[in-house]
Design a protein around this motif. Structure first.
Motif, mmCIF file in Angstrom:
data_model
loop_
_atom_site.group_PDB
_atom_site.id
_atom_site.type_symbol
_atom_site.label_atom_id
_atom_site.label_comp_id
_atom_site.label_asym_id
_atom_site.label_seq_id
_atom_site.Cartn_x
_atom_site.Cartn_y
_atom_site.Cartn_z
ATOM 1 N N THR A 249 -49.781 57.266 13.463
ATOM 2 C CA THR A 249 -48.767 55.886 12.821
ATOM 3 C C THR A 249 -48.851 54.827 11.875
ATOM 4 O OG1 THR A 249 -50.905 55.224 13.639
ATOM 5 C CG2 THR A 249 -49.713 55.501 15.173
ATOM 6 N N ILE A 262 -52.805 71.193 19.455
ATOM 7 C CA ILE A 262 -52.624 70.932 20.589
ATOM 8 C C ILE A 262 -53.080 72.231 21.824
ATOM 9 C CG2 ILE A 262 -51.382 70.504 22.654
ATOM 10 C CD1 ILE A 262 -51.147 67.235 21.083
ATOM 11 N N PRO B 204 -59.430 51.433 22.063
ATOM 12 C CA PRO B 204 -59.351 50.389 20.862
ATOM 13 C C PRO B 204 -58.075 50.024 19.850
ATOM 14 C CG PRO B 204 -60.425 52.786 19.948
ATOM 15 C CD PRO B 204 -59.984 52.353 20.995
ATOM 16 N N PHE B 205 -56.903 50.692 20.247
ATOM 17 C CA PHE B 205 -55.566 50.281 19.592
ATOM 18 C C PHE B 205 -54.438 49.039 20.391
ATOM 19 C CE2 PHE B 205 -56.496 54.565 17.406
ATOM 20 C CZ PHE B 205 -57.839 53.839 16.743
ATOM 21 N N ALA B 208 -53.620 45.792 19.353
ATOM 22 C CA ALA B 208 -53.022 46.494 17.862
ATOM 23 C C ALA B 208 -51.476 46.521 18.248
ATOM 24 C CB ALA B 208 -53.039 46.976 17.496
ATOM 25 N N ARG B 209 -51.973 47.713 19.373
ATOM 26 C CA ARG B 209 -49.886 47.917 19.806
ATOM 27 C C ARG B 209 -49.082 46.330 20.195
ATOM 28 N NH1 ARG B 209 -46.783 49.907 23.498
ATOM 29 N NH2 ARG B 209 -48.006 48.486 24.988
ATOM 30 N N VAL B 241 -44.862 57.360 19.287
ATOM 31 C CA VAL B 241 -46.458 57.452 19.183
ATOM 32 C C VAL B 241 -47.590 56.516 18.935
ATOM 33 C CG1 VAL B 241 -47.563 58.681 16.579
ATOM 34 C CG2 VAL B 241 -45.057 59.052 16.984
ATOM 35 N N ALA B 242 -46.773 54.738 18.132
ATOM 36 C CA ALA B 242 -48.099 54.344 18.658
ATOM 37 C C ALA B 242 -48.322 53.958 20.154
ATOM 38 C CB ALA B 242 -47.739 53.112 18.678
ATOM 39 N N ALA B 245 -50.728 57.608 20.553
ATOM 40 C CA ALA B 245 -52.059 56.762 20.370
ATOM 41 C C ALA B 245 -53.637 56.282 20.655
ATOM 42 C CB ALA B 245 -51.452 56.941 19.049
ATOM 43 N N VAL B 246 -52.501 55.320 21.491
ATOM 44 C CA VAL B 246 -53.294 54.452 22.895
ATOM 45 C C VAL B 246 -53.252 55.354 23.865
ATOM 46 C CG1 VAL B 246 -53.330 52.739 24.578
ATOM 47 C CG2 VAL B 246 -52.195 52.068 22.167
ATOM 48 N N MET B 248 -54.223 58.578 23.914
ATOM 49 C CA MET B 248 -55.072 59.366 23.462
ATOM 50 C C MET B 248 -56.119 59.005 23.013
ATOM 51 S SD MET B 248 -53.177 61.523 20.759
ATOM 52 C CE MET B 248 -51.674 61.217 20.480
ATOM 53 N N THR B 249 -56.572 57.356 22.770
ATOM 54 C CA THR B 249 -57.538 57.453 22.353
ATOM 55 C C THR B 249 -58.319 55.829 24.025
ATOM 56 O OG1 THR B 249 -56.650 54.987 21.265
ATOM 57 C CG2 THR B 249 -57.203 57.454 20.207
ATOM 58 N N ARG B 251 -59.990 55.785 27.264
ATOM 59 C CA ARG B 251 -61.492 56.513 28.307
ATOM 60 C C ARG B 251 -61.143 56.741 29.386
ATOM 61 N NH1 ARG B 251 -63.400 59.018 24.853
ATOM 62 N NH2 ARG B 251 -62.239 59.479 23.576
ATOM 63 N N PHE B 255 -53.844 62.812 27.353
ATOM 64 C CA PHE B 255 -53.606 63.750 26.501
ATOM 65 C C PHE B 255 -51.671 64.796 27.365
ATOM 66 C CE2 PHE B 255 -56.994 64.338 23.514
ATOM 67 C CZ PHE B 255 -56.476 64.226 22.219
ATOM 68 N N TYR B 256 -51.058 63.556 26.544
ATOM 69 C CA TYR B 256 -49.440 64.465 27.341
ATOM 70 C C TYR B 256 -49.197 65.699 26.575
ATOM 71 C CZ TYR B 256 -50.258 60.744 30.730
ATOM 72 O OH TYR B 256 -50.495 59.462 31.800
ATOM 73 N N TRP B 257 -48.969 65.557 25.580
ATOM 74 C CA TRP B 257 -48.716 66.320 24.021
ATOM 75 C C TRP B 257 -48.565 67.922 24.841
ATOM 76 C CZ3 TRP B 257 -48.902 63.758 19.364
ATOM 77 C CH2 TRP B 257 -47.930 62.138 19.113
ATOM 78 N N GLN B 258 -48.109 69.048 24.522
ATOM 79 C CA GLN B 258 -48.545 70.599 24.412
ATOM 80 C C GLN B 258 -47.432 71.168 23.562
ATOM 81 O OE1 GLN B 258 -46.465 71.898 28.733
ATOM 82 N NE2 GLN B 258 -47.701 70.284 29.196
#
Lengths: 325, 325
Positions: A249, A262, B204-205, B208-209, B241-242, B245-246, B248-249, B251, B255-258
């Protein structure tokens, strides 16, 4: 002519360094925690020769090197020369024991070895803290390759940087962890770490990452000292992903991940849920470092290769930077 | 017996919705902006039948459906019944024109079509704003599938949610964009969107997002209205991407990416730098939506297939949800 040879190890951070509060002094935005990697070593000889004319000379892995790499080495040697009252030019010969182009950062081991060899060759009597502070000036993470084993690099508070150095929090024999490195790419990083650190503050998430770093470091230190692999896994993965979320980002965005990155970070938590104690971390590159109790390293390597990972390196906790000749 | 049939389109968000300030009312943490996708359609018939005993009946893509999916539909129909003073059970038959299991979210088109059909079948006279507010209660992004073309879903300020609805900011013919969808996985999402929205605040993001969302939305709206593809590309990718990023971080982390997701999002900015106007966005799944001026869609599809993308769908800007029978 004064000469010395030193060796230093690469390290892998469990709590990451990303972003500086002072870019020139390489004073980090947050403290970090790492493990030296036995066998992934740089060996560097520095000879100060008053009879040598012209600029410093640098040979890296057998190749005479000039340009930006030499300029960065010269800037580092200038700090040593200033401290020693020397003006002599230097001949620097350095090689890595790990395959070059394997995506293993050589700046940490490289600047740690350069610092130790140059200080000795210049006749400086520096203790470990002094050496770590000095190594930090060359490459931030090099500060962590000075002391032995598991080390913590203090962010420090002084504008001078004198209190921003790494110290051992546990010796190498404290915990038989192995870093099983999934080597995914020999490609050179498109954006180097120094430039990357300078972009950290362009991410809307860096402030939150930094603000939360003391909590993550404390959890990681406690888990490490207690050899609590479950707690360790959770915070190490959380910290690595938070750093990459900041990188992705940033403006411009830094995407270090590749398809196999990944694949590995999707697989590792599944393996852990199945009972294999392993977790991942990722530096500023595509490689995935899989941390596991040493007895499980062969199984982790087997599974990585089954995913299609082309090359694997393994490293145990290693010792400090030191003079060897 | 009162019956009506409606159709509604799926949509792709350029500025994403992730996280609710009120989870029950689906009041979003930030406003979002999207494009309806012509051809990616749900057609739904609702029949209220006072003579029908027992629970509502639901048929999805030809399959009688009970359990959580039926319960969610019944909760939505209860809102319509309450507004209309009805107690009759309903028979709902719904099918999608896009391949099921292609990772195309059907909740947006599904709840938009259900809302329009059920309101008409119940005899309610609702305007577009009313329908968007009501659709939002079933699935947040369904609010954006009610109006035509390019739509903005206002976050709203009222605790009741009456001012949180979507409206058209430009008709479908405003800009000949095509969404070339790299369909990477038919796998069902491990974590559904409703559950995912509930995790947003554990990152934690996220704060800010959300705080930065009005800036991103304003830039995107301006670029869209001006048909400025360069500015549009930059903010659309940044916003997607923001959000990830949220995710993936969070709890636990989402992770949706392959592997192919990364391959595509690494390639698209390179293609753009080479002169092909295309940018990516990614919803809560592995598929990559590649947005491009329509004349470049065949070239984008060709390049996606060359990367190994197994299946591609293409959609132009589409119309509103509407009664068709």
């Amino acid at each position: 002519m004064h000469t010395a040879t030193a060796e230093a190890l690469s390290n892998i951070a469990f709590i990451k360094y990303w972003g500086n509060r002072d870019q020139t002094l390489r004073l980090p935005s947050n403290a970090s925690l790492s493990m030296n990697l036995a066998g992934l070593k740089t060996v560097t000889t520095v000879a100060f020769d008053p009879s040598l004319p012209g600029p410093d000379a640098l040979t890296l892995n057998g190749h005479p090197t000039t340009g930006a790499a030499l300029a960065r080495v010269t800037r580092h040697l200038d700090l040593v020369r200033a401290a020693a009252g020397l003006s002599a030019r230097a001949v620097v010969t350095s090689h890595n024991t790990f395959p070059s182009g394997a995506g293993i950062a050589s700046s940490a081991s490289g600047f740690a070895a350069l610092t130790v060899a140059a200080a000795r060759a210049a006749g400086l009597a520096l203790n470990e803290v002094d050496l770590s502070v000095l190594a930090r000036r060359g490459s931030g993470s090099a500060s962590r390759s000075i002391p032995a084993g598991f080390t913590e690099w203090l962010a420090g508070e002084q504008p001078s940087g004198e209190d921003s150095y790494a110290r051992t929090i546990a010796p190498p024999e404290h915990w038989a962890l192995t870093d099983v490195i999934a080597v995914l790419s020999a490609a050179h990083k498109a954006t180097g770490s120094t430039e990357g650190h300078g972009l950290a503050d362009t991410s809307p998430f860096q402030a939150a990452r930094v603000a939360d770093a003391p909590r993550r470091l404390s959890l990681c230190r406690t888990a490490l000292l207690a050899r609590d692999f479950s707690a360790f896994s959770e915070i190490v993965e959380e910290d690595a992903v938070a750093m990459h979320a900041v990188m992705m980002t940033s403006r411009p965005p830094l995407f270090y991940w590749q398809p196999l990155t990944i694949a590995v970070i999707q697989a590792v938590p599944v393996w852990r849920a199945e009972g294999l104690p392993v977790c991942f971390t990722i530096d500023a590159g595509p490689n995935v470092h899989c941390l596991t109790p040493t007895e499980h390293a062969p199984e982790v390597e087997r599974r990585l290769r089954a995913l299609g990972v082309p090359d694997v390196l393994a490293a145990a906790p290693g010792g400090p930077a030191r003079i060897i000749a």
